[in-house]
Write an enzyme that holds these catalytic residues in place. Sequence first.
Site, PDB file in Angstrom:
ATOM      1  N   ASP A  23      32.888  20.671  31.681  1.00  0.00           N
ATOM      2  CA  ASP A  23      34.133  20.212  31.047  1.00  0.00           C
ATOM      3  C   ASP A  23      35.145  21.357  30.952  1.00  0.00           C
ATOM      4  OD1 ASP A  23      32.700  21.679  29.212  1.00  0.00           O
ATOM      5  OD2 ASP A  23      33.172  20.384  27.502  1.00  0.00           O
ATOM      6  N   SER A  31      44.879  41.989  41.027  1.00  0.00           N
ATOM      7  CA  SER A  31      43.557  41.365  41.129  1.00  0.00           C
ATOM      8  C   SER A  31      43.461  40.172  40.171  1.00  0.00           C
ATOM      9  CB  SER A  31      42.477  42.406  40.841  1.00  0.00           C
ATOM     10  OG  SER A  31      41.212  41.927  41.202  1.00  0.00           O
ATOM     11  N   HIS A  74      42.079  46.606  48.497  1.00  0.00           N
ATOM     12  CA  HIS A  74      42.361  45.834  47.287  1.00  0.00           C
ATOM     13  C   HIS A  74      43.074  46.658  46.224  1.00  0.00           C
ATOM     14  CE1 HIS A  74      41.758  42.549  44.454  1.00  0.00           C
ATOM     15  NE2 HIS A  74      41.304  43.419  43.576  1.00  0.00           N
TER      16      HIS A  74
END
Length: 622
Positions: free
Chosen positions: A548, A338, A601
């Site tokens: 940023d 994951s 998953h």
Amino acid sequence: MWTGPSTRSYRWCAPEPRRSPRHSAAEPARPRTAGSRGAPRRRCAPACPRTDGRQRPPSPAHRRGCPVAHQASAPHHAPPPSGSHPEENESHPRVFEPVLLVILVVLAAVGAVIGIDLVSKLGISANTSVVGALVAMLIGRIPLGFLRRMRSVHRQNLAQSAISAATFASANALLTSVAIPYVFGRQDLVWPMLAGSFIGLLVDAWVLYRAFGSRLLPADAAWPPGTAAAETIKAGDRGGRRALILAGGTAVGLAGTLLSLPLWLRRALTGHRVVLMDQRGTGRSAPVDRRTLARFGADHRAAADHLALFRADSIVRDAELLRRNLQDDRPWSVLGQSFGGFATLTYLSLAPEGLTQAYITGGLPTLTGHADDVYRAAYARTLAHNERYFARYPGDQRLADAVAAHLEAHDVRMPTGERLTVRRFQTLGITFGTSAKFDSLHYLLETAFTDGARGPELTDTFLRGVDAAVSFAERPLYAALHEPIYAQGPSPTGWSAHRVREEFPAFDARPGSPLRFTGEMVYPWQFDEDPSLVPLRGAAEILAARTDWPALYDLGQLAANQVPVVAAVYHDDMYVDREHSLATAAAVRGLRTWVTPDHAHDGVRADAAVLDRLLSMASGKD
């Protein structure tokens, strides 16, 4: 993180000589000339390691005349040269030696009990060969004269073969063949099935003995359990540090049966030393939560700057510091599941010199996409998983709608005192993404209502279960950084999941419309409703507006990647988009994928075969 597989070099074996194609690596002794006394005797062909680290097994013809047993569960390794091993000239032990026979019978009985217990309770079949090898080594070290012969690697090989064969035979052959007709009410077939299975076992054992080491069943194929048993026996025979490592891994594996150690970890320990790193802010690393962040007071920007240091780039630098501290400058392999896969791609970008191999399961992120792209794809997948859930449990639609209506009409408080709102109730859909928790919402809804003094009320059992599932008290970092893990460059995330949800009105809880649950998304209102997140609200707002962000991936470095990478991509993964994963795989040089529809998953946690497949791919066997 793995510090590398155990070595298989043998100091006593000379380099393999160059030979013409018509000569094998080692030839049997020539038959004696006519008139010589005594019958000719064959010699064993030594299985010397080749320069690539793999053994060259003796041919079937050599094996049939060889006094060393060759078992599928423990491939033969050659004896050392004369004078280097005390048992060099010892004949192969016989099964009917009194002491050895008793030990084999006891081990077989223990293996049978283990096999029957595991297959009947968990539906799995275990390999117990390493257990047998360790028991035999321990017995051989008991200071009694009649037990010293168990120090023989050949007797230890027989011990591991006996217990592993009994485990398999009792569980897969005998119990299963008897249980099936019994369950279907055909008790008259029990004894015939048992007799047939027993005969089949004998035939199978004979065929295996004759075929092992041939083209049909090559001895140098991937036999992970057999390799583990053989390496354990050899390590114990040499009395070195490797024995401690292997025995420790085995002990952990045995404890895992009782303590629910993950299957993938038990599998990894058969060939690797494993380092489980608690990434910064999690586990036993210094925690990050409302209490530790309180030191910033009202300076939310300072708290946000601190949280920004917990992304994948910082985790990789931590891993590199740990690697150098543990093993100097030697590289290691990594397994990323994951978000661990996200960090692995960052590792390949920032410090590829620290890696020998990378394994990724359910964790190939988009390299250039914005968080909006991630959540737009995620909402569509989450709707599909809603349909799967309600197709499996159609009666739950009525219950879910009733709970939502009750929450809308009443001020319902969880045991912690927090109000449970409809939108917070909807976040329970995050459980749809794993095989382990897919059904958990169903069992929770079964406990939802009871008859109260003023009509139907939600039970404390239900409310406690919901609180455990929706609270971020144990994982505040997950909520605070869920969107920033995708942020790169000047584009802010801007509460992406919250904004993109407007494109999917199916998730709106409206009277008369079937309720749909959301998935792996974090919303700004959760920082108002969850007490563990309320103190993080100011920092979370600053993170969402930040412009940023440093880059997490070096596209040029990934395009020129030299580290072997294999990845499992789950076709219907609710959390990580398949198309994003395949696009990323194409951008990383040498990355090989295995796309499978058979796992959710959490596939690598649910089934050790996932890791087996990746290891096989990495070794070139698949």
